[in-house]
Design a protein around this motif. Structure first.
Motif, PDB file in Angstrom:
ATOM      1  N   SER A 251      83.256  26.854  78.281  1.00 37.90           N
ATOM      2  CA  SER A 251      84.031  25.388  77.914  1.00 37.90           C
ATOM      3  C   SER A 251      83.114  24.509  77.086  1.00 37.90           C
ATOM      4  CB  SER A 251      84.219  24.826  79.143  1.00 37.90           C
ATOM      5  OG  SER A 251      83.221  24.563  79.986  1.00 37.90           O
TER       6      SER A 251
ATOM      7  N   VAL B  81      90.211  19.877  72.464  1.00 32.93           N
ATOM      8  CA  VAL B  81      89.926  20.752  73.511  1.00 32.93           C
ATOM      9  C   VAL B  81      90.285  20.049  74.646  1.00 32.93           C
ATOM     10  CG1 VAL B  81      88.545  22.268  74.949  1.00 32.93           C
ATOM     11  CG2 VAL B  81      88.318  22.142  72.191  1.00 32.93           C
TER      12      VAL B  81
ATOM     13  N   LEU C 197      93.512  23.450  72.323  1.00 30.88           N
ATOM     14  CA  LEU C 197      92.972  24.606  73.292  1.00 30.88           C
ATOM     15  C   LEU C 197      92.741  23.998  74.636  1.00 30.88           C
ATOM     16  CD1 LEU C 197      91.369  27.323  73.253  1.00 30.88           C
ATOM     17  CD2 LEU C 197      89.392  26.238  72.245  1.00 30.88           C
TER      18      LEU C 197
ATOM     19  N   ALA D  60      85.056  24.059  68.428  1.00 23.76           N
ATOM     20  CA  ALA D  60      86.721  24.357  68.066  1.00 23.76           C
ATOM     21  C   ALA D  60      87.161  23.443  66.825  1.00 23.76           C
ATOM     22  CB  ALA D  60      87.621  24.047  69.456  1.00 23.76           C
TER      23      ALA D  60
ATOM     24  N   VAL E  64      83.268  25.634  73.259  1.00 23.80           N
ATOM     25  CA  VAL E  64      84.411  25.617  72.592  1.00 23.80           C
ATOM     26  C   VAL E  64      84.736  23.822  72.328  1.00 23.80           C
ATOM     27  CG1 VAL E  64      85.536  27.546  73.386  1.00 23.80           C
ATOM     28  CG2 VAL E  64      86.023  25.466  74.844  1.00 23.80           C
ATOM     29  N   VAL E  65      84.333  23.070  73.141  1.00 21.76           N
ATOM     30  CA  VAL E  65      84.303  21.572  73.180  1.00 21.76           C
ATOM     31  C   VAL E  65      83.442  21.170  71.998  1.00 21.76           C
ATOM     32  CG1 VAL E  65      83.425  19.713  74.215  1.00 21.76           C
ATOM     33  CG2 VAL E  65      84.806  20.935  75.510  1.00 21.76           C
TER      34      VAL E  65
ATOM     35  N   VAL F 145      89.507  20.376  78.886  1.00 20.96           N
ATOM     36  CA  VAL F 145      88.819  21.491  80.001  1.00 20.96           C
ATOM     37  C   VAL F 145      89.472  20.971  81.275  1.00 20.96           C
ATOM     38  CG1 VAL F 145      86.866  21.858  81.098  1.00 20.96           C
ATOM     39  CG2 VAL F 145      86.720  21.355  78.674  1.00 20.96           C
TER      40      VAL F 145
ATOM     41  N   CYS G 292      90.224  22.465  66.971  1.00 19.29           N
ATOM     42  CA  CYS G 292      91.170  21.560  67.495  1.00 19.29           C
ATOM     43  C   CYS G 292      90.595  20.743  68.597  1.00 19.29           C
ATOM     44  CB  CYS G 292      92.391  22.282  67.750  1.00 19.29           C
ATOM     45  SG  CYS G 292      92.456  23.515  68.885  1.00 19.29           S
TER      46      CYS G 292
ATOM     47  N   SER H 179      91.390  28.979  68.033  1.00 16.10           N
ATOM     48  CA  SER H 179      91.575  27.612  67.850  1.00 16.10           C
ATOM     49  C   SER H 179      91.994  27.124  66.325  1.00 16.10           C
ATOM     50  CB  SER H 179      90.134  26.572  68.151  1.00 16.10           C
ATOM     51  OG  SER H 179      89.150  26.800  67.440  1.00 16.10           O
TER      52      SER H 179
END
Length: 148
Positions: free
Chosen positions: A126, A137, A107, A133, A129-130, A139, A135, A101
């Protein structure tokens, strides 16, 4: 984003139907933005059980499986070779995607739809990363039965 910079979408693919939907979405979005899609597939050794001699712990076997899953996913989308790149990376999926990311404008990941206590037990790529990250994201949720 400057006019000379290409919009870069990183998408996590693990071979699941949800990740394939995420890849389809990422390719469609990249076409709209004249961007690039970079597919990331993570692989790792399974947890080892003491005294379990029945498993082949050869890491090349797991990497080869991840490459095969990614190749099948790439064949499933209709994108030109200049539109899409991929890499297979050893490591825990969330950590690998978080690293990717840092070079992304967006992403994209699929969600298996686990929620509640089950999601808590399994851990959620998920969800991780939410929250972490570098950047934005997106989902892609699973389709509900009976809905379009």
């Amino acid at each position: 984003m400057s006019a000379a910079k290409t919009f870069r979408i990183v998408v996590g693919v693990d071979g699941s139907p949800e990740s394939l939907r995420a890849l389809e979405w990422a390719v469609a979005e990249a076409r709209l933005r004249q961007g690039q899609v970079h597919v990331v597939t993570a692989w790792q050794h399974p947890a080892m059980v003491v005294g379990d001699d029945d498993h082949d712990w050869d890491p090349t076997r797991y990497e080869a499986r991840a490459r095969r899953l990614q190749d099948e996913a790439l064949r499933s989308v209709h994108a030109g070779p200049e539109d899409i790149t991929g890499e297979v990376v050893p490591g825990q999926p969330a950590a690998v995607l978080l690293e990717a990311s840092t070079e992304a404008d967006l992403l994209v990941v699929g969600s298996h739809g686990y929620g509640g206590f089950t999601g808590l037990l399994l851990g959620s790529v998920s969800n991780q990363v939410v929250h972490h990250a570098r950047c934005p994201v997106l989902v892609v949720k699973p389709r509900r039965q009976g809905r379009l």
